[in-house]
Write a protein that holds these residues in place. Sequence first.
Motif, mmCIF file in Angstrom:
data_model
loop_
_atom_site.group_PDB
_atom_site.id
_atom_site.type_symbol
_atom_site.label_atom_id
_atom_site.label_comp_id
_atom_site.label_asym_id
_atom_site.label_seq_id
_atom_site.Cartn_x
_atom_site.Cartn_y
_atom_site.Cartn_z
ATOM 1 N N ARG A 39 -7.735 20.957 -3.699
ATOM 2 C CA ARG A 39 -6.646 19.676 -3.486
ATOM 3 C C ARG A 39 -7.287 18.937 -2.454
ATOM 4 O O ARG A 39 -7.520 19.403 -1.453
ATOM 5 N N VAL A 40 -7.190 17.647 -2.587
ATOM 6 C CA VAL A 40 -7.535 16.577 -1.597
ATOM 7 C C VAL A 40 -6.346 15.580 -1.421
ATOM 8 O O VAL A 40 -6.026 14.891 -2.599
ATOM 9 N N PRO A 41 -5.942 15.333 -0.184
ATOM 10 C CA PRO A 41 -4.715 14.354 -0.156
ATOM 11 C C PRO A 41 -5.196 12.907 0.047
ATOM 12 O O PRO A 41 -4.981 12.489 1.028
ATOM 13 N N ILE A 42 -5.441 12.346 -1.038
ATOM 14 C CA ILE A 42 -5.655 11.021 -1.448
ATOM 15 C C ILE A 42 -4.561 10.505 -1.857
ATOM 16 O O ILE A 42 -4.199 10.521 -3.097
ATOM 17 N N ARG A 43 -3.783 9.705 -1.130
ATOM 18 C CA ARG A 43 -2.638 9.261 -1.599
ATOM 19 C C ARG A 43 -2.544 7.638 -2.322
ATOM 20 O O ARG A 43 -2.459 6.778 -1.567
ATOM 21 N N LEU A 44 -2.794 7.757 -3.612
ATOM 22 C CA LEU A 44 -3.064 6.572 -4.334
ATOM 23 C C LEU A 44 -1.861 5.812 -4.173
ATOM 24 O O LEU A 44 -1.661 4.400 -4.102
ATOM 25 N N GLY A 45 -0.797 6.339 -4.232
ATOM 26 C CA GLY A 45 0.526 5.594 -4.404
ATOM 27 C C GLY A 45 0.885 4.872 -3.255
ATOM 28 O O GLY A 45 1.542 3.939 -3.325
ATOM 29 N N GLN A 46 0.552 4.965 -1.999
ATOM 30 C CA GLN A 46 0.762 4.597 -0.993
ATOM 31 C C GLN A 46 0.452 3.065 -0.986
ATOM 32 O O GLN A 46 0.917 2.242 -0.541
ATOM 33 N N ASP A 47 -0.936 2.912 -1.664
ATOM 34 C CA ASP A 47 -1.593 1.556 -1.670
ATOM 35 C C ASP A 47 -0.771 0.957 -2.931
ATOM 36 O O ASP A 47 -0.411 -0.173 -2.725
ATOM 37 N N VAL A 48 -0.816 1.572 -3.987
ATOM 38 C CA VAL A 48 -0.193 0.922 -5.374
ATOM 39 C C VAL A 48 1.302 0.516 -5.178
ATOM 40 O O VAL A 48 1.460 -0.330 -5.727
ATOM 41 N N PHE A 49 2.054 1.495 -4.608
ATOM 42 C CA PHE A 49 3.455 1.021 -4.610
ATOM 43 C C PHE A 49 3.979 -0.033 -3.365
ATOM 44 O O PHE A 49 4.955 -0.477 -3.417
ATOM 45 N N THR A 50 2.730 -0.474 -2.558
ATOM 46 C CA THR A 50 3.048 -1.208 -1.600
ATOM 47 C C THR A 50 2.217 -2.664 -1.696
ATOM 48 O O THR A 50 2.928 -3.659 -1.861
ATOM 49 N N GLU A 51 0.964 -2.411 -2.298
ATOM 50 C CA GLU A 51 0.180 -3.498 -2.569
ATOM 51 C C GLU A 51 -0.370 -3.876 -4.068
ATOM 52 O O GLU A 51 -0.898 -4.924 -4.395
ATOM 53 N N LYS A 52 0.291 -3.029 -4.948
ATOM 54 C CA LYS A 52 0.314 -3.200 -6.274
ATOM 55 C C LYS A 52 -1.247 -2.866 -6.693
ATOM 56 O O LYS A 52 -1.804 -2.970 -7.916
ATOM 57 N N LYS A 53 -2.204 -2.486 -5.811
ATOM 58 C CA LYS A 53 -3.543 -2.231 -6.034
ATOM 59 C C LYS A 53 -4.057 -1.221 -5.261
ATOM 60 O O LYS A 53 -3.470 -0.862 -4.336
ATOM 61 N N ILE A 54 -5.276 -0.409 -5.620
ATOM 62 C CA ILE A 54 -5.947 0.503 -4.890
ATOM 63 C C ILE A 54 -6.788 -0.129 -3.842
ATOM 64 O O ILE A 54 -7.702 -1.242 -4.290
ATOM 65 N N SER A 55 -6.724 -0.065 -2.574
ATOM 66 C CA SER A 55 -7.733 -0.592 -1.577
ATOM 67 C C SER A 55 -9.082 -0.188 -1.859
ATOM 68 O O SER A 55 -9.289 0.843 -2.330
ATOM 69 N N LYS A 56 -9.871 -0.888 -1.091
ATOM 70 C CA LYS A 56 -11.399 -0.551 -1.117
ATOM 71 C C LYS A 56 -11.857 0.746 -0.492
ATOM 72 O O LYS A 56 -12.465 1.440 -0.797
ATOM 73 N N LYS A 57 -10.933 0.863 0.675
ATOM 74 C CA LYS A 57 -11.199 2.166 1.498
ATOM 75 C C LYS A 57 -10.462 3.444 0.608
ATOM 76 O O LYS A 57 -11.224 4.352 0.623
ATOM 77 N N THR A 58 -9.325 3.270 -0.046
ATOM 78 C CA THR A 58 -8.937 4.370 -0.750
ATOM 79 C C THR A 58 -9.855 4.382 -1.915
ATOM 80 O O THR A 58 -10.191 5.820 -2.518
ATOM 81 N N MET A 59 -10.403 3.512 -2.797
ATOM 82 C CA MET A 59 -11.399 3.656 -3.645
ATOM 83 C C MET A 59 -12.631 4.478 -3.308
ATOM 84 O O MET A 59 -13.002 5.256 -4.136
ATOM 85 N N ASN A 60 -12.964 4.057 -2.147
ATOM 86 C CA ASN A 60 -14.225 5.046 -1.499
ATOM 87 C C ASN A 60 -13.945 6.325 -1.256
ATOM 88 O O ASN A 60 -14.746 7.340 -1.642
ATOM 89 N N ARG A 61 -12.669 6.818 -0.779
ATOM 90 C CA ARG A 61 -12.332 8.079 -0.627
ATOM 91 C C ARG A 61 -12.266 8.762 -2.013
ATOM 92 O O ARG A 61 -12.445 10.022 -2.060
ATOM 93 N N LEU A 62 -11.528 7.965 -3.101
ATOM 94 C CA LEU A 62 -11.663 8.668 -4.406
ATOM 95 C C LEU A 62 -12.677 9.195 -4.917
ATOM 96 O O LEU A 62 -13.003 9.965 -5.389
ATOM 97 N N ASN A 63 -13.775 7.947 -4.439
ATOM 98 C CA ASN A 63 -15.122 8.167 -5.123
ATOM 99 C C ASN A 63 -15.755 9.396 -4.511
ATOM 100 O O ASN A 63 -16.568 10.247 -5.270
#
Length: 298
Positions: A39-63
């Motif tokens: 389990r990895v704590p990458i909080r996609l929701g924090q980006d999406v529910f605030t900015e409506k999109k996934i940030s580049k930083k979060t996208m890189n962490r997800l990758n």
Amino acid sequence: MNILTYAAIDIGSNAIRLLINTIYETQETVTFNKTSLVRVPIRLGQDVFTEKKISKKTMNRLNEAMTAYSLLMKVYNVDKYRAFATSAMREASNSKDVIDYIKEKSGIKIDIISGEEEAKVIFSTDLKNFLYSDNYYLFVDVGGGSTEISLLNKGKVHYSQSFPIGSVRLLDKKIDESYLTNIVKPWVTKITKGKSVDVVGSGGNINFIFKNSGKKEGKFLSSTYIHHQYELYKSLTYEERIEKFNMKPDRADVIVPALLIYSSVMKFAHSTRIHVPKIGLADGMINLMYKMKNNNGI
């Protein structure tokens, strides 16, 4: 004996999970064995529910997480896998770009599933023990971005609804607590009217509560206990929850809004008991993949 290795990657609003199962087939039985869970704590929701999109930083962490998962699946000689994303990815305006990027960099193909599909996946787990009971059960799965609620009885899902309220969305104040009273309560009250209902809880937060309760597997927790835990954790600071209960940082903040949802739904349904079987989306996806394989669907 035939041995298979299947994997499922659950890309949720709060965390990303990789489950690897070894499946043992004999002429008489099929056994699923959890080989690895990461389990990895990458909080996609924090980006999406605030900015409506996934940030580049979060996208890189997800990758990076997907690349690591890809290597782990290779080490475990995984025969088949499926990666699926839920609420946050559904709502991200740049979800297609993110999915294309992850596929190009890590080789992992991500599918976005609907709230209704989430329920179908979970019903592929040991939830069938409740699904085929003569009793009525209200299944409640609280995620970071959404909550799935279904009424089960005698082999049927009588009602099922996905609500856009979850622990991360409540935490970030992207939805108000009044949503529970104004939207969730009337629906739950209507479908459970005149019925004696037990709740079946699913999700990382309710699993944490059950584990810390000291109850044996198969036992239930009372609505009073759930409400007491909600009040207890609410009274503590984020740091105190981590220190006193050895919580992971990404659990210590969302557990309060998650317990608010569970406690509220139990109250709306006039339910006094909640069962917490070890079920999850990743478990359900592996079971569903196996069933589809046997029906030549995968």
